[in-house]
Design a protein around this motif. Structure first.
Motif, PDB file in Angstrom:
ATOM      1  N   CYS A  33       0.850  -1.200   0.000  1.00  0.00           N
ATOM      2  CA  CYS A  33       0.000   0.000   0.000  1.00  0.00           C
ATOM      3  C   CYS A  33       0.879   1.241   0.000  1.00  0.00           C
ATOM      4  CB  CYS A  33      -0.918  -0.016   1.222  1.00  0.00           C
ATOM      5  SG  CYS A  33      -0.042  -0.029   2.782  1.00  0.00           S
ATOM      6  N   PRO A  34       0.294   2.393  -0.274  1.00  0.00           N
ATOM      7  CA  PRO A  34       1.075   3.624  -0.163  1.00  0.00           C
ATOM      8  C   PRO A  34       1.425   3.868   1.308  1.00  0.00           C
ATOM      9  CG  PRO A  34      -1.038   4.005  -1.269  1.00  0.00           C
ATOM     10  CD  PRO A  34      -1.088   2.645  -0.683  1.00  0.00           C
ATOM     11  N   PRO A  35       2.476   4.635   1.571  1.00  0.00           N
ATOM     12  CA  PRO A  35       2.898   4.836   2.967  1.00  0.00           C
ATOM     13  C   PRO A  35       2.014   5.833   3.708  1.00  0.00           C
ATOM     14  CG  PRO A  35       4.337   6.035   1.500  1.00  0.00           C
ATOM     15  CD  PRO A  35       3.367   5.318   0.620  1.00  0.00           C
ATOM     16  N   GLU A  36       0.755   5.558   3.716  1.00  0.00           N
ATOM     17  CA  GLU A  36      -0.150   6.408   4.480  1.00  0.00           C
ATOM     18  C   GLU A  36      -1.259   5.545   5.076  1.00  0.00           C
ATOM     19  OE1 GLU A  36      -2.755   8.275   1.010  1.00  0.00           O
ATOM     20  OE2 GLU A  36      -0.656   8.930   0.911  1.00  0.00           O
ATOM     21  N   PRO A  37      -1.817   6.018   6.170  1.00  0.00           N
ATOM     22  CA  PRO A  37      -2.822   5.194   6.845  1.00  0.00           C
ATOM     23  C   PRO A  37      -4.145   5.179   6.089  1.00  0.00           C
ATOM     24  CG  PRO A  37      -2.687   7.331   7.866  1.00  0.00           C
ATOM     25  CD  PRO A  37      -1.583   7.285   6.865  1.00  0.00           C
ATOM     26  N   TYR A  38      -4.925   4.158   6.344  1.00  0.00           N
ATOM     27  CA  TYR A  38      -6.300   4.160   5.844  1.00  0.00           C
ATOM     28  C   TYR A  38      -7.063   5.169   6.678  1.00  0.00           C
ATOM     29  CZ  TYR A  38      -5.567   0.257   2.764  1.00  0.00           C
ATOM     30  OH  TYR A  38      -5.136  -0.529   1.735  1.00  0.00           O
TER      31      TYR A  38
END
Lengths: 80, 259
Positions: free
Chosen positions: B45-50
């Protein structure tokens, strides 16, 4: 009596938001040189938990079961 | 800084790197990253939270995470489940290094929880039945009840309120003692028991009853039937109902000692 594989949304939320392994944080942090991110949706989901606690989403059992039933049909098998 | 990140679902005992299909959050491909005989189930996933303000979407993500854990249990047996939205920034090698560094702890915990799963036990009671039982065995409350009948309407109302409150307290104390006793009985069969006090949610099916206690139990697979029998006995008692669910991943019992 036999255990049932049945879970209400509030129980799933409780397990996944309040329990389980957490790698230390709600924010981007560095632990032992490894940058880690673990941000949660507590603000959104906590209010949902409250609603469920007060019985404001009484059809949750049904909704959760339906969701699982849909997934069982859609999701590919995990065979090697 | 890498733009890659891995969303973590759980740790399992597995030495192979496997693709498990598009079963992850938003149909992401879930796969294992293995180090020796321990593997992390992840998706890229991209390095950001859901993150979202949409409750339905957030709810879907949590259910999808839960679904992956359920599937992992079927395939690998005991797993160490991660909480929702735990993401490590980096590629597969970063996860491998992390697994390697924490190998002893993870391996030990997988060993401790092997052949065991979490079960939830909820015990419900019929308030009216318990109230009349408590009332009939309590001289002070019975005397108060008799007094009500002799009073004028206004005074009778106040005394009735007083009786209701006293009765409620007496039922609570009675129910607490029973819950403690049931907790001990369950504890003699389960490896570990935790009384859950966080929420008092009562499923639709038990809406006519009140929740007496919720226990999370870590149970060896050889003892599940024994626990079922003990719960059946409680379920057969007058005015009581038991809800027994599981097996779940050991969310309440996993302890990796701050990996």
């Amino acid at each position: 009596m036999e255990p049932e594989r049945e879970s209400c949304l509030v129980e799933v939320l409780d397990r996944l938001l309040n329990k389980g392994v957490v790698l230390n944080a709600d924010l981007i942090i560095t632990v032992a040189g490894i940058p880690m991110i673990g941000i949660n949706l507590r603000a959104v989901l906590a209010s949902m938990e409250t609603m469920l606690d007060y019985g404001m989403m009484e059809d949750c059992d049904k909704a959760t079961r339906e969701w699982y039933a849909r997934q069982k049909c859609m999701v590919p098998s995990m065979n090697r | 800084m890498s733009d890659e990140a891995k969303y973590l679902y759980c740790i399992a005992r597995e030495h192979e790197e496997l693709q498990l299909g598009n079963i992850g959050i938003e149909e992401k491909m879930v796969y294992t990253i293995a180090q020796r005989d321990v593997a992390a189930l992840v998706h890229s996933c991209p390095p950001e939270p859901y993150n979202t303000g949409d409750k339905a979407l957030a709810e879907g993500w949590v259910l999808e995470h839960s679904y992956v854990i359920d599937q992992a249990m079927k395939k690998f047996g005991t797993v160490l489940p991660f909480s929702f939205d735990v993401i490590i920034k980096g590629n597969d090698d970063v996860i491998r290094e992390w697994l390697d560094r924490n190998y002893e702890r993870l391996q030990k915990e997988l060993e401790r929880l092997a052949d065991r799963a979490e079960y939830s036990v909820q015990i419900f009671y019929d308030y009216d039945m318990y109230a009349s039982k408590v009332l009939s065995g309590n001289c002070d409350l019975l005397a108060l009840k008799e007094k009500i009948d002799e009073q004028s309407r206004g005074k009778a109302y106040l005394l009735q309120r007083n009786l209701d409150l006293k009765l409620k307290d007496a039922v609570s104390s009675n129910v607490e003692k029973l819950a403690e006793q049931f907790g001990l009985e369950i504890g003699s069969i389960a490896d570990e028991v935790k009384a859950e006090e966080r929420h008092s949610f009562v499923p639709e099916k038990y809406k006519d009853k009140k929740l007496m206690a919720t226990f999370s139990c870590l149970v060896h697979r050889d003892n599940v039937d024994v626990l079922g029998l003990a719960l059946e006995k409680i379920n057969c008692l007058d005015g009581l109902a038991v809800r027994f669910t599981g097996p779940w991943a050991p969310f309440s019992f996993v302890d990796t000692g701050g990996v």
